[in-house]
Design a protein around this motif. Structure first.
Motif, PDB file in Angstrom:
ATOM      1  N   ASP A 102      28.458  23.429 -45.600  1.00  0.00           N
ATOM      2  CA  ASP A 102      28.181  24.672 -46.337  1.00  0.00           C
ATOM      3  C   ASP A 102      29.458  25.231 -46.951  1.00  0.00           C
ATOM      4  N   SER A 120      31.017  28.912 -48.208  1.00  0.00           N
ATOM      5  CA  SER A 120      30.824  30.355 -48.222  1.00  0.00           C
ATOM      6  C   SER A 120      32.030  31.001 -48.914  1.00  0.00           C
ATOM      7  N   ASP A 172      24.567  24.443 -48.040  1.00  0.00           N
ATOM      8  CA  ASP A 172      24.252  25.641 -48.818  1.00  0.00           C
ATOM      9  C   ASP A 172      25.522  26.217 -49.439  1.00  0.00           C
ATOM     10  N   THR A 189      27.002  29.901 -50.580  1.00  0.00           N
ATOM     11  CA  THR A 189      26.789  31.351 -50.553  1.00  0.00           C
ATOM     12  C   THR A 189      27.994  32.038 -51.190  1.00  0.00           C
ATOM     13  N   SER A 235      24.398  22.580 -55.719  1.00  0.00           N
ATOM     14  CA  SER A 235      24.068  21.962 -54.433  1.00  0.00           C
ATOM     15  C   SER A 235      22.997  20.919 -54.689  1.00  0.00           C
ATOM     16  N   GLY A 255      20.831  21.648 -50.893  1.00  0.00           N
ATOM     17  CA  GLY A 255      20.877  22.931 -50.190  1.00  0.00           C
ATOM     18  C   GLY A 255      20.466  24.109 -51.055  1.00  0.00           C
ATOM     19  N   ASN A 256      20.528  25.270 -50.445  1.00  0.00           N
ATOM     20  CA  ASN A 256      20.169  26.505 -51.143  1.00  0.00           C
ATOM     21  C   ASN A 256      21.411  27.160 -51.739  1.00  0.00           C
ATOM     22  N   ILE A 257      21.168  27.972 -52.717  1.00  0.00           N
ATOM     23  CA  ILE A 257      22.266  28.737 -53.329  1.00  0.00           C
ATOM     24  C   ILE A 257      21.910  30.221 -53.230  1.00  0.00           C
ATOM     25  N   VAL A 258      22.818  30.946 -52.679  1.00  0.00           N
ATOM     26  CA  VAL A 258      22.608  32.397 -52.558  1.00  0.00           C
ATOM     27  C   VAL A 258      23.817  33.089 -53.183  1.00  0.00           C
ATOM     28  N   THR A 296      20.529  23.459 -58.404  1.00  0.00           N
ATOM     29  CA  THR A 296      20.244  22.688 -57.191  1.00  0.00           C
ATOM     30  C   THR A 296      19.075  21.752 -57.473  1.00  0.00           C
ATOM     31  N   GLY A 338      16.829  22.567 -53.515  1.00  0.00           N
ATOM     32  CA  GLY A 338      16.978  23.805 -52.749  1.00  0.00           C
ATOM     33  C   GLY A 338      16.477  25.018 -53.530  1.00  0.00           C
ATOM     34  N   SER A 380      16.599  24.755 -60.883  1.00  0.00           N
ATOM     35  CA  SER A 380      16.276  24.058 -59.640  1.00  0.00           C
ATOM     36  C   SER A 380      15.169  23.062 -59.950  1.00  0.00           C
TER      37      SER A 380
END
Lengths: 356, 298
Positions: free
Chosen positions: A190, A192, A208, A210, A222, A225-228, A245, A248, A264
Motif C-alpha cells: 500500500d 499512503s 491501495d 491513499t 493501482s 487495489g483501491n484508490i482513495v 485502477t 479496484g 476504473s
C-alpha cells in the motif's frame, strides 16, 4: 570358364564393397546421434539445477555480510532545503517524514546498512541537492554495489520539508508525509501519502493508494487495489488530477482540481465534492458504477454515455439530448448554468447523480 | 525296310529335335524297323557328337549371342536413356556411396560441434543473459515518440515488435506503439470538439472508426508482450482479475463494434468503443509497466 569365374569374383567384390560401405554409412549416421544423446542425458540435470538459485544465494550472502551483527543502522547527511532524495527498497515498511532541518536522516531496523551517495551539489552553498539513499555504506564497503536497495523490517527517513522524494520498491508499505513532492512506484504494498504540497505520482500494482491533504499535479494508479483521495487541491493552474485502477474502486472527496481523469475498469467510482467552474472532468468505467454526490447548486454540463447501463439523477436536469433507442445510450443535460464539463462513460455500469 | 527311308537332312533334324511330333514318331518307328536308317542315324549321331565336342567351347561361350544381346540392350537403353539414370548409377557405385557417407558424417559432426555452445549446459546462462537484457530500465523521455513520426507504424515494423520484446530496443518500440493511440485519441477528441463534421471525412471506407486500426495494432503488440510475461509477473489473484477485466473489455469492444457497423453514425457507440480500446490498452500496459519496474529493481 575363367571369364565366368572372374565375373563371379567381380560381382562378389562389388556386393561386399557395397554392403560394407552401407554398413559404414549406417554406423556413421548413428554414432554422432548416440554421442549427442549421451551428452544431453549427462547435461540435463544441470539445466534443472539452475544457477538462478545460486545467484540468489550469492545476493543473500552479500546482504548478510553487510548486516553483520548489527540490528539497526543510522546515518545522516546535511543537504539543501530542496533536495531530491532517491531510494529503492527491496522489502520493509518505509516511512518518510518531512522535518524542519536541512538534513537527511536514515534509520534501518533489522536490515541492510545505510549509505548516501551524493549525485549533485548546489554550487552556491556546496550542499547536496540530489542524494541517493542506498542499502550499503560506500565509505565502508567500496566493493559492494553502491546502488544497492535498502531492506529491513522498518526503514525511516527524515528529509527536509522541501524535499522531492523518489521511491521504487519491490514489496513495501510506504508512508510519506510532509514533503514537497513524491514519486512512488511499488510492485506490491500500500501507499499512503499525506500533506504533499506540489505533486504526487504514485503507482502500485498490488495494493491501495491513499492520498490526503495534498496538492499539485496528482497521478494515482493501482492495478488491483483501491484508490482513495480526499482534500486535494492544485498548487498551480493547470494541474491535473488522474486516478486509474483496473479492478479496484476509486473514492474521491473534495477534489479541487479543474481537470480530472478518473478511470476504473471493473471497479466503481465515487466522487463527492464540487465541480469547479470551467472544469473538465472525465469519469469512465467498463462495468463499474459511477456515483457522483454533488451540491444541489452545482453548475455543470453532463455528457453521459452508458451503453447497456443505466442513468439516474436525483438532481434536476435540463436535458439537451437523450438517445435511449440504441445500445449506446447517451444523455446530454445541464445542471444549473452548465459551467463545468462532466463526461461520464460506462459500458454496462450505472451512472448515479445524487445530492450532497 | 517297311517304308520309304528318310534322307540325311530329316535324320539330322530328328536328332536336333526340330521335327514335328507326328513326324518324329514316324521317323522313330521307321528307324526301329529299318537297319539302314538305324545305321544312318547312328552315324549322324556320332558326327553330331564329334562336331559338338569340337565346337563345345565356341557354342557354350555364347559370345556372339552375348554380344548381340548387349548390342540390343544398349540400343534399347539408348532409346530409353533418362537424365537421372547415369546420376543414379554413379551414386550407387560403392566408392561414391562411401565417399558421400564420409562427407555426410563430417558435415554432421561439424553441425553438432557448432550447436554444442547452445546445449543445455549453457541454457541457463543464456536465460540469465535474457534477463539481464530485460532489466534495462527505460527512461521516460525515451518512451515518447519523435515529433514527426506517422501515427501508424508500417506493417513490417509492428510485426517485428510483436515477435519479441526481450531486448530494450524492441520493448521501446512496443512502448512507442503504445503511446501513439493516445495521440490518435487526442487528435480524435480535439477534432470532435472542434468540428464534428471532420469525423466522417476521416472515417475509413471499411467502416472502421477513427484510429481503430492503430488501437488494434497496439493491442496486438502489447498482447504479445503480456502473453510472454504474465505468468511470471502476475500472482494468481492478480491474474484472475486481469483475465476477468480483459474479458469484460473484449466483450464491450465486440458489442460496440457491432453497433457501429449497424449504425455508422452512432457517435455514442464510437466513443464507448474508443474508451473500451483505451481501457484494454491501459490494462495490458499495466502488466507491461510492472514488468519494466520489476526489471529495474532486479
Amino acid at each position: 570358364m575363367k571369364s565366368e569365374k572372374a565375373k563371379v569374383k567381380t560381382a562378389f567384390k562389388n556386393t561386399i564393397t557395397r554392403r560394407f560401405s552401407l554398413l559404414i554409412l549406417a554406423v556413421c549416421l548413428v554414432a554422432p546421434f548416440s554421442v549427442a544423446f549421451s551428452q544431453t542425458v549427462k547435461v540435463e540435470p544441470k539445466v534443472v539445477v539452475a544457477p538462478l538459485k545460486q545467484k540468489t544465494k550469492i545476493e543473500r550472502k552479500s546482504v548478510r555480510r553487510s548486516i553483520g551483527t548489527e540490528t539497526s543502522a543510522e546515518k545522516s547527511i546535511a543537504v539543501d532545503a530542496k533536495v531530491n532524495v532517491s531510494l529503492c527498497v527491496r522489502e520493509g515498511i518505509l516511512k518518510i517524514n518531512g522535518w524542519e532541518r536541512n538534513e537527511i536522516r536514515a534509520f534501518v531496523v533489522g536490515g541492510s546498512e545505510v549509505g548516501f551517495k551524493v549525485q549533485q551539489k548546489n554550487k552556491q552553498n556546496d550542499k547536496a541537492v540530489w542524494v541517493m539513499v542506498t542499502g550499503s555504506d560506500p565509505a565502508k564497503n567500496k566493493t559492494v554495489n553502491s546502488e544497492e536497495c535498502l531492506s529491513g523490517e522498518e526503514i525511516e527517513l527524515d528529509v527536509p520539508r522541501g524535499a522531492a522524494v523518489n521511491v521504487k520498491s519491490r514489496t513495501s508499505e510506504t508512508t510519506i508525509q510532509a514533503v514537497r513532492r513524491a514519486v512512488v512506484k511499488n510492485i506490491g504494498g500500500d501507499i499512503s501519502l499525506n500533506n504533499i504540497e506540489q505533486g504526487i505520482n504514485a503507482a502500485t500494482y498490488q495494493g491501495d493508494v491513499t492520498v490526503e491533504n495534498s496538492g499539485g499535479a496528482i497521478t494515482l494508479e493501482s492495478a488491483n487495489g483501491n484508490i482513495v483521495a480526499f482534500d486535494i487541491a492544485p498548487s498551480e493552474i493547470g494541474d491535473i488530477f488522474k486516478a486509474k485502477t483496473n479492478s479496484g474502486a476509486i473514492s474521491l472527496q473534495r477534489i479541487e482540481h479543474r481537470q480530472a481523469e478518473i478511470n476504473s475498469n471493473s471497479g466503481s467510482i465515487k466522487f463527492a465534492g464540487e465541480f469547479q467552474n470551467g472544469g473538465q472532468y472525465n469519469f469512465g468505467t467498463q462495468v463499474g458504477t459511477i456515483s457522483l454526490a454533488i451540491p444541489e447548486k452545482s453548475s455543470c454540463k453532463i455528457n453521459a454515455l452508458y451503453g447497456y447501463g443505466k442513468f439516474n439523477s436525483e438532481l434536476k436536469l435540463a436535458i439537451i439530448t437523450e438517445d435511449e433507442s440504441s445500445k449506446a445510450q447517451r444523455l446530454v443535460a445541464t445542471i444549473g448554468g452548465g459551467d463545468a464539463n462532466v463526461n461520464l462513460t460506462t459500458y454496462s455500469g450505472a451512472i448515479l447523480i445524487r445530492k450532497q | 525296310m517297311t517304308d520309304k527311308c528318310f534322307d540325311i537332312g530329316t535324320m539330322q533334324a530328328f536328332l536336333d529335335g526340330e521335327l514335328a511330333a507326328e513326324m518324329t514318331e514316324t521317323v522313330a518307328r521307321h528307324v526301329a524297323a529299318c537297319d539302314e536308317c538305324a545305321c544312318l542315324l547312328a552315324e549322324s549321331e556320332e558326327e553330331s557328337a564329334l562336331t559338338f565336342s569340337a565346337l563345345e567351347m565356341e557354342l557354350n561361350a555364347l559370345v556372339p549371342t552375348q554380344r548381340l544381346w548387349t548390342k540390343i540392350n544398349d540400343s534399347i537403353a539408348r532409346e530409353k536413356k533418362s537424365f537421372w539414370k547415369p546420376i543414379l548409377a554413379f551414386l550407387l557405385q560403392p566408392q561414391t556411396a562411401a565417399f558421400a557417407s564420409l562427407i555426410f558424417v563430417a558435415v554432421l559432426s561439424v553441425t553438432l560441434l557448432s550447436l554444442k555452445p547452445n546445449a543445455p549446459t549453457n541454457y541457463v546462462a543464456q536465460t540469465g543473459e535474457i534477463q539481464q537484457k530485460t532489466i534495462q530500465p527505460i527512461a521516460k523521455n525515451q518512451l515518447s515518440p519523435p515529433a514527426q513520426t506517422p501515427l501508424l507504424l508500417p506493417e513490417e515494423k509492428n510485426t517485428e515488435t510483436i515477435k519479441s520484446v526481450q531486448n530494450k530496443a524492441e520493448y521501446r518500440a512496443a512502448k512507442t506503439a503504445y503511446v501513439r493511440p493516445e495521440k490518435v485519441l487526442t487528435d480524435a477528441k480535439s477534432r470532435d470538439t472542434k468540428s464534428d463534421a471532420l469525423v466522417p471525412a476521416v472515417r475509413e471506407n471499411s467502416g472502421n472508426i477513427l484510429g481503430e486500426e492503430s488501437y488494434i495494432k497496439t493491442i496486438a503488440t502489447l498482447n504479445t508482450t503480456v502473453a510472454n510475461r504474465k505468468d511470471e509477473i502476475l500472482s494468481p489473484s492478480a491474474r484472475f482479475a486481469f483475465e476477468r477485466d480483459l474479458a469484460v473489455t473484449d466483450d464491450a469492444i465486440a458489442r460496440m463494434k457491432l453497433e457501429v457497423r449497424r449504425n455508422p453514425k452512432n457517435e455514442a457507440a464510437k466513443q464507448i468503443l474508443r474508451a473500451s480500446y483505451q481501457n484494454k490498452i491501459d490494462l495490458l500496459n499495466s502488466v507491461a509497466d510492472k514488468t519494466e519496474l520489476m526489471a529495474s529493481l532486479d
